[in-house]
Scaffold this motif. Structure first.
Motif, mmCIF file in Angstrom:
data_model
loop_
_atom_site.group_PDB
_atom_site.id
_atom_site.type_symbol
_atom_site.label_atom_id
_atom_site.label_comp_id
_atom_site.label_asym_id
_atom_site.label_seq_id
_atom_site.Cartn_x
_atom_site.Cartn_y
_atom_site.Cartn_z
ATOM 1 N N GLY A 145 110.605 12.225 14.449
ATOM 2 C CA GLY A 145 110.634 13.665 14.706
ATOM 3 C C GLY A 145 110.218 14.464 13.486
ATOM 4 O O GLY A 145 110.622 15.615 13.329
ATOM 5 N N GLY A 146 109.436 13.855 12.617
ATOM 6 C CA GLY A 146 108.980 14.532 11.401
ATOM 7 C C GLY A 146 110.048 14.675 10.339
ATOM 8 O O GLY A 146 109.861 15.392 9.357
ATOM 9 N N ALA A 147 111.187 13.991 10.516
ATOM 10 C CA ALA A 147 112.316 14.155 9.588
ATOM 11 C C ALA A 147 112.253 13.248 8.359
ATOM 12 O O ALA A 147 113.087 13.384 7.469
ATOM 13 N N ALA A 148 111.300 12.349 8.313
ATOM 14 C CA ALA A 148 111.215 11.436 7.172
ATOM 15 C C ALA A 148 110.566 12.129 5.978
ATOM 16 O O ALA A 148 109.631 12.909 6.124
ATOM 17 N N GLU A 149 111.073 11.799 4.809
ATOM 18 C CA GLU A 149 110.558 12.359 3.568
ATOM 19 C C GLU A 149 109.511 11.418 2.985
ATOM 20 O O GLU A 149 109.783 10.238 2.769
ATOM 21 N N GLN A 150 108.303 11.936 2.750
ATOM 22 C CA GLN A 150 107.268 11.107 2.131
ATOM 23 C C GLN A 150 107.478 11.114 0.625
ATOM 24 O O GLN A 150 107.605 12.177 0.014
ATOM 25 N N LEU A 151 107.521 9.918 0.041
ATOM 26 C CA LEU A 151 107.707 9.775 -1.400
ATOM 27 C C LEU A 151 106.396 9.377 -2.054
ATOM 28 O O LEU A 151 105.550 8.726 -1.434
ATOM 29 N N GLU A 152 106.255 9.759 -3.306
ATOM 30 C CA GLU A 152 105.115 9.281 -4.081
ATOM 31 C C GLU A 152 105.235 7.761 -4.177
ATOM 32 O O GLU A 152 106.335 7.237 -4.384
ATOM 33 N N PRO A 153 104.144 7.054 -4.019
ATOM 34 C CA PRO A 153 104.212 5.588 -4.007
ATOM 35 C C PRO A 153 104.303 4.986 -5.415
ATOM 36 O O PRO A 153 103.364 4.352 -5.899
ATOM 37 N N ASN A 154 105.447 5.208 -6.057
ATOM 38 C CA ASN A 154 105.682 4.590 -7.361
ATOM 39 C C ASN A 154 107.177 4.338 -7.544
ATOM 40 O O ASN A 154 108.010 4.984 -6.897
ATOM 41 N N LEU A 155 107.482 3.414 -8.413
ATOM 42 C CA LEU A 155 108.861 2.985 -8.635
ATOM 43 C C LEU A 155 109.754 4.138 -9.082
ATOM 44 O O LEU A 155 110.890 4.265 -8.614
ATOM 45 N N GLU A 156 109.268 4.999 -9.946
ATOM 46 C CA GLU A 156 110.075 6.092 -10.478
ATOM 47 C C GLU A 156 110.492 7.070 -9.375
ATOM 48 O O GLU A 156 111.657 7.478 -9.302
ATOM 49 N N ALA A 157 109.540 7.453 -8.515
ATOM 50 C CA ALA A 157 109.844 8.409 -7.445
ATOM 51 C C ALA A 157 110.835 7.817 -6.444
ATOM 52 O O ALA A 157 111.763 8.493 -5.996
ATOM 53 N N ILE A 158 110.646 6.550 -6.112
ATOM 54 C CA ILE A 158 111.534 5.904 -5.149
ATOM 55 C C ILE A 158 112.929 5.725 -5.754
ATOM 56 O O ILE A 158 113.942 5.978 -5.088
ATOM 57 N N SER A 159 113.004 5.332 -7.010
ATOM 58 C CA SER A 159 114.300 5.176 -7.681
ATOM 59 C C SER A 159 115.032 6.509 -7.764
ATOM 60 O O SER A 159 116.251 6.567 -7.555
ATOM 61 N N ALA A 160 114.306 7.586 -8.051
ATOM 62 C CA ALA A 160 114.922 8.912 -8.119
ATOM 63 C C ALA A 160 115.462 9.320 -6.750
ATOM 64 O O ALA A 160 116.562 9.875 -6.647
#
Length: 173
Positions: A145-160
């Motif tokens: 439903g468009g509720a997912a957050e797109q993250l930058e594809p890197n370890l730092e962004a995902i860890s944050a």
């Protein structure tokens, strides 16, 4: 609901990224469940063997099958995929901090594969991180439903994101 996804364009990059994320988080004592994928190039083909490792320390399951040198069909072994789905489903009762699913692929787009596991995790308030390729992004957006957050594809962004989500969940508890 804590749902995030990453998308990359290079072949195998999402698999490598999510594997690195899992290793990093596990090394920092995070409680993870799910699957990460490893692709092994085949010497006699342009195809690769696809294996998923059940997190945190489960078995490795080959989810590809050899259809012959000149085949054009999907090489995914549906029975092996469903075996991995069963392992991950059972692990949700361990109250993990994160569910990682290597790919929202064709099976998930069609309502099978890990799609029910993702939905169950979200119902249980377990954060979910998914790899999504361009071919299935529209179906993923429909599913979420468009509720997912797109993250930058890197370890730092995902860890944050992981740290932020866990802090929010702890504050709400």
């Amino acid at each position: 609901m804590y749902l995030a996804y990453v998308t990359t364009t290079d072949r195998g990059a999402t698999d490598r990224l999510l594997s690195a994320v899992a290793e990093h988080l596990l090394a920092n004592d995070a409680r993870l469940v799910g699957v990460v994928q490893t692709n092994t190039e085949c010497a006699d083909s342009s195809k690769c063997d696809m294996d998923v490792r059940v997190l945190p320390d489960g078995e490795t399951i080959r989810i590809s099958q050899s259809l012959g040198e000149h085949s054009r069909g999907c090489r995914l072994d549906p029975a092996a995929l469903e075996r991995a789905v069963g392992c991950v489903t059972n692990s949700l009762e361990d109250a993990p901090q994160l569910l990682i699913i290597n790919k929202f692929g064709k099976h998930e787009a069609d309502g099978r594969g890990f799609r029910p596991v993702i939905a169950e995790a979200l119902t249980l308030d377990i954060p979910v991180l998914v790899g999504v390729n361009g071919l299935n992004k529209e179906k993923f957006q429909e599913f979420t439903g468009g509720a997912a957050e797109q993250l930058e594809p890197n370890l730092e962004a995902i860890s944050a994101w992981f740290d932020r989500v866990n802090a929010q969940r702890a504050a709400a508890a």
